[in-house]
Scaffold this active site. Structure first.
Site, PDB file in Angstrom:
ATOM      1  N   SER A 169      -0.040  -4.080  -3.977  1.00 38.16           N
ATOM      2  CA  SER A 169      -0.999  -3.684  -5.002  1.00 38.16           C
ATOM      3  C   SER A 169       0.937  -3.165  -5.373  1.00 38.16           C
ATOM      4  O   SER A 169       0.267  -3.111  -6.310  1.00 38.16           O
ATOM      5  CB  SER A 169      -1.738  -3.251  -4.228  1.00 38.16           C
ATOM      6  OG  SER A 169      -2.844  -3.132  -3.973  1.00 38.16           O
ATOM      7  N   ILE A 172      -2.447   2.108  -0.040  1.00 37.62           N
ATOM      8  CA  ILE A 172      -1.215   2.308   0.805  1.00 37.62           C
ATOM      9  C   ILE A 172      -1.005   0.519   1.210  1.00 37.62           C
ATOM     10  O   ILE A 172      -0.468  -0.235   1.895  1.00 37.62           O
ATOM     11  CB  ILE A 172      -1.364   1.962   2.833  1.00 37.62           C
ATOM     12  CG1 ILE A 172      -3.318   1.473   2.771  1.00 37.62           C
ATOM     13  CG2 ILE A 172      -1.779   3.783   2.460  1.00 37.62           C
ATOM     14  CD1 ILE A 172      -3.876   1.595   4.330  1.00 37.62           C
ATOM     15  N   SER A 173      -0.921  -0.530  -0.087  1.00 42.37           N
ATOM     16  CA  SER A 173      -1.440  -1.761   0.162  1.00 42.37           C
ATOM     17  C   SER A 173       0.135  -1.596  -0.261  1.00 42.37           C
ATOM     18  O   SER A 173       0.134  -1.675  -1.738  1.00 42.37           O
ATOM     19  CB  SER A 173      -1.623  -2.922  -0.375  1.00 42.37           C
ATOM     20  OG  SER A 173      -1.398  -4.375  -0.920  1.00 42.37           O
ATOM     21  N   PRO A 174       1.592  -3.040  -0.217  1.00 43.35           N
ATOM     22  CA  PRO A 174       2.510  -3.347  -0.492  1.00 43.35           C
ATOM     23  C   PRO A 174       2.461  -4.424  -1.055  1.00 43.35           C
ATOM     24  O   PRO A 174       3.315  -3.470  -2.384  1.00 43.35           O
ATOM     25  CB  PRO A 174       3.525  -3.789   0.398  1.00 43.35           C
ATOM     26  CG  PRO A 174       2.316  -4.173   1.670  1.00 43.35           C
ATOM     27  CD  PRO A 174       1.196  -3.672   1.649  1.00 43.35           C
TER      28      PRO A 174
END
EC number: 5.99.1.4
Length: 196
Positions: A15, A11-13
């Site tokens: 990443s 859910i990390s942009p």
């Protein structure tokens, strides 16, 4: 042979903005790469970070500007406020762990899941979305279902290992020589380090 632990959150942009570059860098230098998806909110809680929803408005505004700039720099589509975010990252993480254990295009799967959330307005906690991403990357659509217990255990262990090794955000790269690189904008530094 060098090794890289790649701690990240589905859910990390930031990443997502790594794309497939971690795998490309590892291959370029003959290094091995282990994908270590984790609970980023758990990592923040354990290492002094703050969830995006709880950050000061000036930090939140800067994050949105930085996402726009970073996405443009790497030429990747990104909606900084996707419809299905935040969402439960565990199901998509389990799929990645199962795929890594199986062998195959894990980089493609990680990218497909990130794109589903950040560019395609899809909920990566939903089985149909995960199955579609698995299929796109060449895996059996039910792969995650077959390895749920093992994947759940690995997912929890990844958080513990990240804290023990000094990670505090995502993406976070740690080499077998304990060199640490935080953020997709540090991939060039990882590349240079592996080059000597």
């Amino acid at each position: 042979m060098a090794h890289i632990d790649y701690f990240f959150a589905t859910i990390s942009p930031f990443s997502y903005l790594c794309g497939t570059r971690p795998a490309e860098i590892a291959a370029k230098h003959g290094a091995t790469l282990t994908y270590r998806p984790l609970d980023i909110m758990g990592l923040f809680a354990r290492t002094g970070g703050t969830a995006p929803k709880d950050r000061h408005p000036s930090r939140a505004e800067y994050r949105l500007q930085e996402l726009r700039r970073q996405a443009a720099q790497v030429g990747m589509p990104l909606n900084p406020k996707p419809a299905f975010w935040p969402t439960n990252p565990a199901p998509s993480s389990y799929a990645i762990i199962a795929a890594q254990n199986e062998g195959g295009d894990v980089a493609g799967l990680v990218h497909a899941i990130g794109a589903a959330c950040w560019a395609e307005e899809r909920d990566i906690a939903q089985d149909d979305v995960i199955r579609d991403c698995l299929t796109k990357a060449g895996f059996a659509p039910d792969l995650a279902d077959k390895h749920m217990l093992t994947s759940a255990e690995t997912y929890a262990a990844n958080l513990e290992d990240a804290v023990a090794k000094g990670a505090f955000g995502a993406p976070f790269f740690i080499t077998d020589t304990d060199e640490r690189f935080w953020g997709q904008d540090r991939l060039a530094g990882l590349d240079a380090y592996l080059a000597g």
